[in-house]
Write a protein that holds these residues in place. Sequence first.
Motif, PDB file in Angstrom:
ATOM      1  N   HIS A 198       0.850  -1.195   0.000  1.00  0.00           N
ATOM      2  CA  HIS A 198       0.000   0.000   0.000  1.00  0.00           C
ATOM      3  C   HIS A 198       0.885   1.245   0.000  1.00  0.00           C
ATOM      4  N   ASP A 200       0.855   5.217   1.907  1.00  0.00           N
ATOM      5  CA  ASP A 200       0.182   5.906   3.002  1.00  0.00           C
ATOM      6  C   ASP A 200      -0.630   7.068   2.422  1.00  0.00           C
ATOM      7  N   HIS A 254       4.833   0.122   0.067  1.00  0.00           N
ATOM      8  CA  HIS A 254       5.618  -0.639   1.033  1.00  0.00           C
ATOM      9  C   HIS A 254       4.732  -1.723   1.632  1.00  0.00           C
TER      10      HIS A 254
END
Length: 332
Positions: A198, A200, A254
């Motif tokens: 994903h 952030d 990440h």
Amino acid sequence: MTAPALPVLDISPLCRDAPGSERDRLARAIADACRDSGFFYVVGHGLDPALLARLDALSRRFFAAPAADKQAIAMRHGGRAWRGWFPLGDELTSGQPDLKEGLYFGTELSADHPRVRADTPLHGANLWPAFVPGLQPVVLAVMARLADIAQRLLTGIARSLDLEPDYFRRHYTGEPTQLFRIFHYPATAREGWGVGEHTDYGLLTLLAQDDAGGLQVKTPRGWIDAPPLAGALVCNLGDMLDRLTGGFYRSTPHRVRGSTARDRLSFPFFFDPAWDAEIVPLPRRAADISDDAADRWDRASVHAFRGTYGDYLLAKVARVFPALHAAVSEQT
Ligand SMILES: O=C(O)CCC(=O)C(=O)O
Ligand SMILES: [Fe+2]
């Protein structure tokens, strides 16, 4: 420990009255790191290691408790504020249950705050475990310190983009959205990701982690480990910096490996734009938006998004906690 592949930036020039030349040098290093993988370590940040050690010890005490005790502050009790504990498997970061449990915290707001009175989602009081009474002051102290570090780091990022140092605070983070999480990745023989791939959502994430390791970052050269580095925080850019800079700075995918040999604790802090801030590209970045929707983990273009940061965050929360979102929406 092998040397980390990500750059290590000493941000102490942003934390004291350093000469402009030192800040310029740091701004160039920030620009290089943001243009490359958007992930770097920060040292010289001034977060007291003793405070972090205390947070680590109290968190371990919380997660070691029986589920029945933890249920007392389960997220459903937090209602629309989205605070409290969620058990292993409840969060679906990339459509699959993550192999982690965790605690969600945010800015502490009392019932008479106008946004709480207006039932604004993600606003309200935190839930604190009665059986770990020391957790509240320590979490609030860590959050306050990390917010100050993030605000200073944004002055360096502004400088790296040829903006006035206080650009972000003036336009976006005068009243920031702040989320703090404590994650526990129990050692498990199960196949899967601790956190799926994903990016952030907001501006900056600052992450403290214990010494177990497991965080991985998708750099232009492929996936690499972001191992723990004593005394350092991991910093990465979120979708809103990608959106604001027209993709000049990217929010980098990440993930976290499922813990196998031993437990892991991590402490991500998300420092994001104000809830009602409209997110539009920076004046000099609008012309050359480079869209990467086709390559992104969720195929969603951050550049097609129109609206406030609150709209963006809420849509993301609905995806990662669908059952809770449905239950909370029904209550209104
Ligand atoms: O636990 C970690 O190391 C990373 C967690 C993460 O990526 C997140 O919460 O967004
Ligand atoms: Fe993340």
